[in-house]
Scaffold this active site. Sequence first.
Site, PDB file in Angstrom:
ATOM      1  N   TYR A 129       0.797  -1.216   0.000  1.00 14.38           N
ATOM      2  CA  TYR A 129       0.000   0.000   0.000  1.00 14.38           C
ATOM      3  C   TYR A 129       0.840   1.281   0.000  1.00 14.38           C
ATOM      4  CZ  TYR A 129      -4.505  -2.349   0.551  1.00 14.38           C
ATOM      5  OH  TYR A 129      -5.639  -3.092   0.355  1.00 14.38           O
ATOM      6  N   LYS A 139       3.094 -14.533   3.409  1.00 14.71           N
ATOM      7  CA  LYS A 139       3.161 -15.275   2.149  1.00 14.71           C
ATOM      8  C   LYS A 139       4.629 -15.531   1.821  1.00 14.71           C
ATOM      9  CE  LYS A 139       1.199 -17.149  -1.517  1.00 14.71           C
ATOM     10  NZ  LYS A 139       0.412 -18.403  -1.410  1.00 14.71           N
ATOM     11  N   ASP A 173      -3.295 -17.561   2.250  1.00 13.83           N
ATOM     12  CA  ASP A 173      -4.395 -18.259   1.597  1.00 13.83           C
ATOM     13  C   ASP A 173      -4.918 -19.402   2.469  1.00 13.83           C
ATOM     14  OD1 ASP A 173      -1.685 -18.707   0.747  1.00 13.83           O
ATOM     15  OD2 ASP A 173      -2.376 -20.338  -0.528  1.00 13.83           O
ATOM     16  N   ASP A 182      -6.007  -5.953   5.241  1.00 15.10           N
ATOM     17  CA  ASP A 182      -7.171  -5.306   4.652  1.00 15.10           C
ATOM     18  C   ASP A 182      -8.186  -6.351   4.191  1.00 15.10           C
ATOM     19  OD1 ASP A 182      -8.864  -3.400   3.637  1.00 15.10           O
ATOM     20  OD2 ASP A 182      -7.588  -2.846   1.941  1.00 15.10           O
TER      21      ASP A 182
END
Length: 345
Positions: A129, A181, A215, A239
């Site tokens: 971001y 991740k 995930d 988010d």
Amino acid sequence: MSTQSNDRIAATLIPGDGIGPEISNAVVKILDALEAPFAWDVQQGGMAGIESSGDPLPAALLESVGRTKLALKGPLTTPVGGGFRSVNVRLREAFGLYANLRPVRTMIPGGRYEDIDIVLVRENLEGLYVAFEHFIAVGDDPRAVAISQGINTREEARRIVRFAFEYAVQHGRKKVTIVHKANVLKALTGLFLEAGREIAKEYEGRIAVDDRIVDACAMQLVLNPWQFDVIVTTNLFGDILSDQLAGLVGGLGMAPGANIGEKAAIFEAVHGSAPDIAGQGIANPLALLLAAALMLEHVQRSDLAGRLRSAILQTVQADSVRTRDIGGSASTQEFADAIIRRVLA
């Protein structure tokens, strides 16, 4: 913290736009009945800020938050086009609000999930971001290739993970899950995981720790959300997962948020401004009201926060007074009045 001589706590109130003024008015009335200590400095932002000063984030609003170091914020709309950056992102950057706190808890029984009680801590200033983005032209297409870069620093990763562990200690939580991740984004989120594990060692024996690939975490939140307690993660993942968490308890209308830094804190309803129902008197003020409860805890008034949450639960459960979006027929004002009766009981 800025206070007034009669032990009132100076705070900025940003009603926002769309349904913002309606729900803000309801929340202030409930807080007044609770005898909450806030002395409000009302400032306009979003579309209301554009109407008053030509800027969705006026200088007067920034000055007020800089002075009070405390704000309650309704939904703010950033106009599409016109070169305006996200109002929420600008606020976080202006005041160094590095920690986004998103607790979710089941309040209305009978939904798809029962007894949900999870807190998500999201890093608020880094990651993808930061939006270091540009296009590369190919042939006649000036936007043929889009490139975006994310940034995570060890210092900031340590700070947000420590915030999550300290929150767990202070609120009697048992476990922190670090979400990442690192199997693919080995540098960007690998650093976050590495720093998180370093900080976790400081709390060994007090707070349990585990980690999940994002995930897999998203899937487990649907299959077995009760295994999670406190989740800490990077900006983009936070988010997404915070909205997924809100879905477990009925949607964004049930989800408060807090943006906390070392010098200021802004508490907010995270849902949109819902212009399609603005002015109809049917909006649900719960998210902003629950944000006010977080704000009370922040100023060391957990007693009032507890009374407020108890009044809300009694209203929606024992009294079955609810707005339309949560299965009732009460107007915004009727809902607020019902909570006030419980507060005063």
